[in-house]
Design an enzyme around this catalytic site. Structure first.
Site, short mmCIF file in Angstrom:
data_model
loop_
_atom_site.label_atom_id
_atom_site.label_comp_id
_atom_site.label_asym_id
_atom_site.label_seq_id
_atom_site.Cartn_x
_atom_site.Cartn_y
_atom_site.Cartn_z
N ASN A 1 -3.96 -4.55 3.95
CA ASN A 1 -3.62 -3.13 3.83
C ASN A 1 -4.91 -2.30 3.83
OD1 ASN A 1 -2.01 -0.90 3.66
ND2 ASN A 1 -1.08 -1.42 1.70
N HIS B 1 2.58 2.69 -5.05
CA HIS B 1 3.55 1.72 -4.53
C HIS B 1 4.96 1.98 -5.04
CE1 HIS B 1 0.14 -0.75 -3.11
NE2 HIS B 1 1.03 -1.29 -2.31
#
Length: 421
Positions: free
Chosen positions: A245, A276
């Site tokens: 990521n 998140h």
């Protein structure tokens, strides 16, 4: 104002995630509005800080990366909406800097890259734009293989089996850790599929060109979100996070790590958890990640130099560190997959919180070297982000949209130096 923008955007995202999780479908992974909102939140906040750096801070107060990404004039409404809502990255990203996007939209990315690579302009070459066809085909092949792996192997290795009562009671420790590694490795291809497909979509539109390698081969990894080989063969916690990521890691670095006044590592992991979502498992994973990162950094700083002289010893060291890294990563991310508190604590208690305890002992035994922000030393040991990636030439694209010749020359020099590295 950039901080107010950051708080508002992150707060709105959190409200969206609370709505999705606790009202609609707790415990279910589904494609809904909160996914695109996560990407837009990154874009809004990163652009806010880039505008703040370019228009309201002194040049000498900026880090090299902040200086090169700073936006020197206020974007128009069309430019702002285009950057945040363009079709290429609206669903799955990946994040890109505002300057990279505007340079691409205005058709200057290919010419600027070639000018930097040669140190002078090559008018003849600039007329031929590099083709993304090979890069797109390769990434689509990876997408297909990842999807096939996910639909076949992943279902046979569920992460939830790690907390199965019978498995925990009958399996030996080596078997349990081996299954833990396999189950978490099998959980990764769905991310490989989504991120590689998003990268391929941008490349197919012509976005993502990062110049040429030393052999003259085109590089289409400007906004790539992962490097699969480095992930699977990582020999340190940092190496894994550097290649996983990637664009989100760069966002965390730019908006939090570089600007934190105290405990930047802890603040960055907490921000990552908030971004998140609101599942408790996310917080358990990222708080565990703080311990793992600090412990891994302490070990690397204190003992690695003893094992790099001899190739044979270095090979043995790499094998040991690969094994421990994969075990630590798998151990850390189990709550991220299980989501809830009870199953996460069931797993950790079944392991007697062994790596938590080991990390604390490491931090007690080995001194953790202090680093100063902005120094080369700090850049070399920062825990989550790849310095080389941050210093890639197009990441430092500062070709000014305003016609300021001095600023343009200074910023292109910055990118050319990064290319030589």
């Amino acid at each position: 104002l950039s901080r107010y923008c950051f708080v508002f955007a992150l707060g709105y995202l959190t409200v969206c995630q609370i709505t999705r999780v606790y009202i609609f479908d707790y415990g279910q992974y589904s494609a809904d509005f909160s996914g695109p909102m996560m990407i837009i939140t990154q874009k809004i906040t990163s652009l806010a800080f880039e505008i703040h750096d370019g228009m309201f801070r002194k040049n000498e107060d900026l880090t090299p990366s902040q200086r090169c990404l700073a936006v020197r004039r206020m974007p128009s409404l069309l430019e702002y909406l285009s950057y945040n809502c363009n079709f290429m990255g609206i669903l799955a990203g990946p994040l890109c800097s505002y300057k990279d996007y505007i340079t691409f939209i205005e058709g200057r990315s290919y010419q600027l890259q070639q000018s930097e690579a040669n140190g002078k302009e090559d008018r003849k070459y600039e007329q031929t734009d590099p083709s993304p066809n090979i890069a797109v085909a390769q990434k689509l092949l990876i997408c297909g293989l990842s999807l096939l792996f996910h639909m076949t192997i992943t279902k046979t290795l569920p992460v939830e089996y790690n907390i199965d009562d019978n498995f925990r009671a009958t399996a030996s420790w080596p078997v349990r850790f081996f299954y833990l590694y396999l189950s978490l490795m099998a959980a990764r291809p769905k991310y490989y599929f989504a991120w590689t497909l998003a990268d391929a979509i941008n490349n197919a539109a012509g976005f993502g060109f990062r110049g040429y390698d030393k052999n003259g081969v085109t590089r289409w990894d400007l906004i790539s979100n992962l490097r699969i080989q480095q992930i699977e063969f990582s020999t340190s916690f940092k190496m894994f996070l550097d290649n996983w990521n990637i664009q989100t890691a760069l966002w965390l670095k730019r908006v939090c790590y570089e600007r934190a006044t105290f405990s930047p590592t802890i603040q960055t992991f907490i921000l990552s958890a908030i971004w998140h979502g609101v599942y408790p498992g996310y917080y358990l994973t990222f708080l565990t990640g703080v311990l793992m990162t600090l412990a891994a950094r302490a070990i690397r700083n204190n003992i690695r130099h003893y094992f790099v002289e001899s190739p044979a010893v270095k090979l043995c060291y790499d094998i040991v560190t690969w094994t421990t890294t994969q075990a630590a990563i798998s151990y850390t991310v189990v709550p991220f997959v299980l989501l809830s508190v009870k199953p996460s604590f069931t797993f950790y208690s079944s392991c007697y919180f062994c790596l938590h305890i080991a990390s604390i002992l490491v931090l007690l035994v080995f001194p953790l070297k202090r680093t100063q922000k902005g120094s080369k030393k700090h850049e070399s040991v920062q825990p989550v982000w790849s310095r080389k990636l941050e210093e890639s030439p197009l990441q430092k694209n500062s070709y000014s949209t305003a016609n300021n010749s001095f600023s343009q020359k200074q910023e292109i020099t910055c990118r050319y130096q990064a290319l030589k590295q």
